[in-house]
Design a protein around this motif. Sequence first.
Motif, short mmCIF file in Angstrom:
data_model
loop_
_atom_site.label_atom_id
_atom_site.label_comp_id
_atom_site.label_asym_id
_atom_site.label_seq_id
_atom_site.Cartn_x
_atom_site.Cartn_y
_atom_site.Cartn_z
N SER A 59 0.83 -1.21 0.00
CA SER A 59 0.00 0.00 0.00
C SER A 59 0.86 1.26 0.00
O SER A 59 0.52 2.25 -0.67
CB SER A 59 -0.92 -0.01 1.22
OG SER A 59 -1.76 1.12 1.24
N THR A 62 2.37 1.80 -3.55
CA THR A 62 1.40 2.20 -4.56
C THR A 62 0.56 3.41 -4.14
O THR A 62 -0.40 3.76 -4.84
CB THR A 62 0.44 1.04 -4.89
OG1 THR A 62 -0.29 0.67 -3.71
CG2 THR A 62 1.22 -0.17 -5.39
N ASN A 63 0.94 4.02 -2.98
CA ASN A 63 0.19 5.18 -2.48
C ASN A 63 -1.29 4.82 -2.33
O ASN A 63 -2.18 5.47 -2.89
CB ASN A 63 0.36 6.38 -3.41
CG ASN A 63 -0.12 7.67 -2.78
OD1 ASN A 63 -0.28 7.76 -1.57
ND2 ASN A 63 -0.38 8.67 -3.61
N ASP A 64 -1.52 3.76 -1.56
CA ASP A 64 -2.87 3.24 -1.31
C ASP A 64 -3.59 2.83 -2.60
O ASP A 64 -4.81 3.00 -2.73
CB ASP A 64 -3.72 4.27 -0.55
CG ASP A 64 -3.22 4.52 0.86
OD1 ASP A 64 -2.67 3.58 1.46
OD2 ASP A 64 -3.35 5.65 1.35
N GLY A 65 -2.82 2.30 -3.55
CA GLY A 65 -3.41 1.81 -4.79
C GLY A 65 -3.62 2.86 -5.85
O GLY A 65 -4.14 2.56 -6.94
N ASN A 66 -3.20 4.10 -5.59
CA ASN A 66 -3.40 5.18 -6.56
C ASN A 66 -2.28 5.28 -7.58
O ASN A 66 -2.43 5.98 -8.59
CB ASN A 66 -3.54 6.52 -5.82
CG ASN A 66 -4.80 6.57 -4.95
OD1 ASN A 66 -5.88 6.23 -5.42
ND2 ASN A 66 -4.64 6.97 -3.70
N GLU A 67 -1.15 4.64 -7.32
CA GLU A 67 -0.01 4.68 -8.23
C GLU A 67 0.44 3.25 -8.54
O GLU A 67 0.87 2.54 -7.64
CB GLU A 67 1.15 5.48 -7.62
CG GLU A 67 0.80 6.92 -7.31
CD GLU A 67 1.91 7.63 -6.57
OE1 GLU A 67 3.04 7.08 -6.53
OE2 GLU A 67 1.67 8.72 -6.03
N MET A 68 0.33 2.85 -9.78
CA MET A 68 0.69 1.49 -10.16
C MET A 68 2.20 1.37 -10.39
O MET A 68 2.84 2.30 -10.90
CB MET A 68 -0.06 1.08 -11.44
CG MET A 68 -1.58 1.12 -11.28
SD MET A 68 -2.18 0.11 -9.89
CE MET A 68 -1.67 -1.52 -10.44
#
Length: 254
Positions: A59, A62-68
Amino acid sequence: MQLKKSLNIVLKIVLPILLFVVTIGFVGKKQDEVLCKKIIINIKNQQGNFFINEADINSLLTNDGNEMVMNLPYENFKLKDLEERVNAHKFIQAAEVYRDLEGNMMVDAVQARPIARIFNPDGADHYISDQGRILPVSDRFTARVMVLSGDFFNAYIEKDMLADDAGKDLFHFIKFIEQDKFWSAQFAQLEVDERGIINIYPQVTKQLIEFGTVYNYSDKLSKLKIFYDKILPDRGWNRYDRVNLQFKEQIICE
């Protein structure tokens, strides 16, 4: 003739260097185009404490899923930035993010290990790590460690560090207790007032231990060991309500 000879010498030296630099640049460019195939996370120093797991680190990456990052070329992001993001987590003592030759992103993280818990009746509790850092408590996991209380800790909670200034000596005392099998089993709570005066509440017996400051703590613990080994077995484990260790070469029992 001499100029031609000199030119040939220069070319023999410069051309290989230029070729090497170009080759390195080409390889580096190719490496940047390699896709991030997999994220491999290794968490060390858990020792039965599970305040952070692989999902938490994923997490963070990926910045809590905001950046892949998966299946994207490494040129799309900076590993150093991801490393700093992981290191910013309170329960990460240290982390390194890098890639291997197969294109996997490697994350080696060391979890901070709590050695005591600060009980705060006016706010949130905190842990103290084995590095002296102040850590938050977790809804996920509770560490079984000695309890600390008292006004002494208020200023250090604000600084996020106990192993600093006047708190350094107390931190070393707490760490000594945590590492000693006998004393860590004996002490349930340390109460420390704003002056650094310590009262100790034991696990089993009912005596309040008036310890004083951490100054000369090894001598005070030696006296307390005499109290446990010689006085209590002879006089009774619950005969005394208080034992004072603050005076040199004296054990005062009430």
